[in-house]
Design a protein around this motif. Structure first.
Motif, mmCIF file in Angstrom:
data_model
loop_
_atom_site.group_PDB
_atom_site.id
_atom_site.type_symbol
_atom_site.label_atom_id
_atom_site.label_comp_id
_atom_site.label_asym_id
_atom_site.label_seq_id
_atom_site.Cartn_x
_atom_site.Cartn_y
_atom_site.Cartn_z
ATOM 1 N N UNK A 146 -67.257 -40.736 6.763
ATOM 2 C CA UNK A 146 -67.238 -41.096 8.190
ATOM 3 C C UNK A 146 -67.107 -42.617 8.294
ATOM 4 N N UNK A 147 -65.884 -43.115 8.181
ATOM 5 C CA UNK A 147 -65.652 -44.553 8.185
ATOM 6 C C UNK A 147 -65.776 -45.097 6.770
ATOM 7 N N UNK A 148 -65.142 -46.200 6.510
ATOM 8 C CA UNK A 148 -65.111 -46.741 5.149
ATOM 9 C C UNK A 148 -66.485 -47.168 4.653
ATOM 10 N N UNK A 149 -67.393 -47.566 5.552
ATOM 11 C CA UNK A 149 -68.714 -48.014 5.125
ATOM 12 C C UNK A 149 -69.634 -46.854 4.786
ATOM 13 N N UNK A 150 -69.350 -45.659 5.272
ATOM 14 C CA UNK A 150 -70.218 -44.511 5.038
ATOM 15 C C UNK A 150 -69.650 -43.534 4.024
ATOM 16 N N UNK A 151 -68.740 -43.989 3.181
ATOM 17 C CA UNK A 151 -68.137 -43.089 2.209
ATOM 18 C C UNK A 151 -69.154 -42.633 1.167
ATOM 19 N N UNK A 152 -69.978 -43.542 0.673
ATOM 20 C CA UNK A 152 -70.930 -43.234 -0.396
ATOM 21 C C UNK A 152 -72.347 -43.085 0.163
ATOM 22 N N UNK A 153 -73.217 -42.495 -0.636
ATOM 23 C CA UNK A 153 -74.603 -42.284 -0.217
ATOM 24 C C UNK A 153 -75.324 -43.624 -0.013
ATOM 25 N N UNK A 154 -74.996 -44.621 -0.819
ATOM 26 C CA UNK A 154 -75.535 -45.981 -0.656
ATOM 27 C C UNK A 154 -74.347 -46.892 -0.370
ATOM 28 N N UNK A 155 -74.424 -47.668 0.703
ATOM 29 C CA UNK A 155 -73.298 -48.526 1.067
ATOM 30 C C UNK A 155 -73.281 -49.821 0.241
ATOM 31 N N UNK A 156 -72.314 -50.663 0.504
ATOM 32 C CA UNK A 156 -72.159 -51.916 -0.249
ATOM 33 C C UNK A 156 -73.325 -52.879 -0.050
ATOM 34 N N UNK A 157 -74.119 -52.681 0.986
ATOM 35 C CA UNK A 157 -75.287 -53.531 1.242
ATOM 36 C C UNK A 157 -76.575 -52.925 0.695
ATOM 37 N N UNK A 158 -76.455 -51.820 -0.056
ATOM 38 C CA UNK A 158 -77.632 -51.183 -0.649
ATOM 39 C C UNK A 158 -78.418 -50.304 0.304
ATOM 40 N N UNK A 159 -77.814 -49.951 1.429
ATOM 41 C CA UNK A 159 -78.491 -49.129 2.436
ATOM 42 C C UNK A 159 -78.057 -47.673 2.322
ATOM 43 N N UNK A 160 -79.012 -46.779 2.567
ATOM 44 C CA UNK A 160 -78.753 -45.343 2.570
ATOM 45 C C UNK A 160 -77.823 -44.990 3.727
ATOM 46 N N UNK A 161 -76.912 -44.058 3.491
ATOM 47 C CA UNK A 161 -75.986 -43.606 4.531
ATOM 48 C C UNK A 161 -76.753 -43.164 5.771
ATOM 49 N N UNK A 162 -76.223 -43.520 6.922
ATOM 50 C CA UNK A 162 -76.841 -43.121 8.187
ATOM 51 C C UNK A 162 -76.546 -41.668 8.533
ATOM 52 N N UNK A 163 -75.709 -41.013 7.734
ATOM 53 C CA UNK A 163 -75.305 -39.637 8.046
ATOM 54 C C UNK A 163 -76.106 -38.587 7.269
ATOM 55 N N UNK A 164 -77.238 -38.984 6.659
ATOM 56 C CA UNK A 164 -78.064 -38.041 5.893
ATOM 57 C C UNK A 164 -78.592 -36.950 6.809
ATOM 58 N N UNK A 165 -78.414 -35.692 6.364
ATOM 59 C CA UNK A 165 -78.895 -34.533 7.115
ATOM 60 C C UNK A 165 -80.141 -33.920 6.486
ATOM 61 N N UNK A 166 -80.274 -34.102 5.159
ATOM 62 C CA UNK A 166 -81.384 -33.470 4.454
ATOM 63 C C UNK A 166 -81.615 -34.226 3.163
ATOM 64 N N UNK A 167 -82.887 -34.240 2.691
ATOM 65 C CA UNK A 167 -83.189 -34.852 1.402
ATOM 66 C C UNK A 167 -84.235 -34.027 0.679
ATOM 67 N N UNK A 168 -84.151 -34.049 -0.660
ATOM 68 C CA UNK A 168 -85.093 -33.323 -1.501
ATOM 69 C C UNK A 168 -85.454 -34.214 -2.685
ATOM 70 N N UNK A 169 -86.757 -34.367 -2.931
ATOM 71 C CA UNK A 169 -87.226 -35.114 -4.099
ATOM 72 C C UNK A 169 -87.233 -34.148 -5.277
ATOM 73 N N UNK A 170 -86.557 -34.524 -6.373
ATOM 74 C CA UNK A 170 -86.465 -33.652 -7.544
ATOM 75 C C UNK A 170 -87.714 -33.734 -8.413
ATOM 76 N N UNK A 171 -88.037 -32.625 -9.067
ATOM 77 C CA UNK A 171 -89.140 -32.607 -10.016
ATOM 78 C C UNK A 171 -88.679 -33.224 -11.350
ATOM 79 N N UNK A 172 -89.626 -33.555 -12.207
ATOM 80 C CA UNK A 172 -89.326 -34.274 -13.447
ATOM 81 C C UNK A 172 -88.374 -33.509 -14.362
ATOM 82 N N UNK A 173 -88.554 -32.216 -14.487
ATOM 83 C CA UNK A 173 -87.686 -31.429 -15.369
ATOM 84 C C UNK A 173 -86.236 -31.455 -14.870
#
Length: 169
Positions: A41-68
């Motif tokens: 969604x626009x060149x700045x939101x192509x990746x999960x982390x943008x060129x300024x080190x910020x998380x994409x504003x288009x995140x819909x869901x997140x999950x913290x992974x377990x160690x395994x």
């Protein structure tokens, strides 16, 4: 206590088998979060982390992974068996993986399951198979995810009910 010793031994053994070129097993981190987001969604939101080190504003869901899962994912990311397939050219990622230390991203990966490609902030040597050409005309063939790696990632998407699951992975 024994479980911690066994886990440490497995990590040390894995690093010795897979070499020290795996940037993901050598990262200092305290958590890994996977994201369902609307990349492209626009060149700045192509990746999960943008060129300024910020998380994409288009995140819909997140999950913290377990160690395994973190350990398995990290090893698969740098395994030559995880790559070698073809890709399409769309690259509109909807799946992001971010490695954190003290709530700051230390590595991130944006994945497009539709075109079978991932782009990482860390160089993944295992992707660099099948170099052709020389000089500035050189490039790598078949840097796409293998069927087994794609299936592993799709399993995470299904497990956590993310939006862009692949029906035939």
């Amino acid at each position: 206590m024994i479980k911690k010793i066994i886990t440490a031994a497995v990590i040390i053994f894995s690093i010795s088998i897979y070499g020290q070129n795996n940037p993901f097993t050598r990262l200092l981190l305290d958590k890994v979060i996977i994201y369902d987001f609307e990349g492209g969604k626009g060149s700045e939101n192509l990746h999960i982390i943008d060129n300024n080190g910020k998380l994409s504003e288009t995140v819909k869901k997140k999950v913290i992974l377990d160690q395994k899962t973190i350990e398995t994912l990290s090893m698969k990311l740098e395994s030559k068996q995880s790559y070698g397939a073809g890709t399409a050219s769309c690259f509109v990622p909807h799946f992001g993986i971010v490695y954190y230390l003290k709530n700051k991203p230390v590595a991130h990966i944006s994945v497009c399951m539709d075109c079978n490609r991932l782009i990482s902030s860390k160089n993944i040597m295992a992707q660099n198979q099948g170099k052709t050409g020389s000089g500035k005309d050189s490039y790598y063939l078949l840097e796409g995810m293998s069927k087994s790696f794609r299936s592993f990632l799709n399993g995470l998407l299904k497990k956590y009910k993310f939006s862009h699951q692949v029906k035939n992975s």
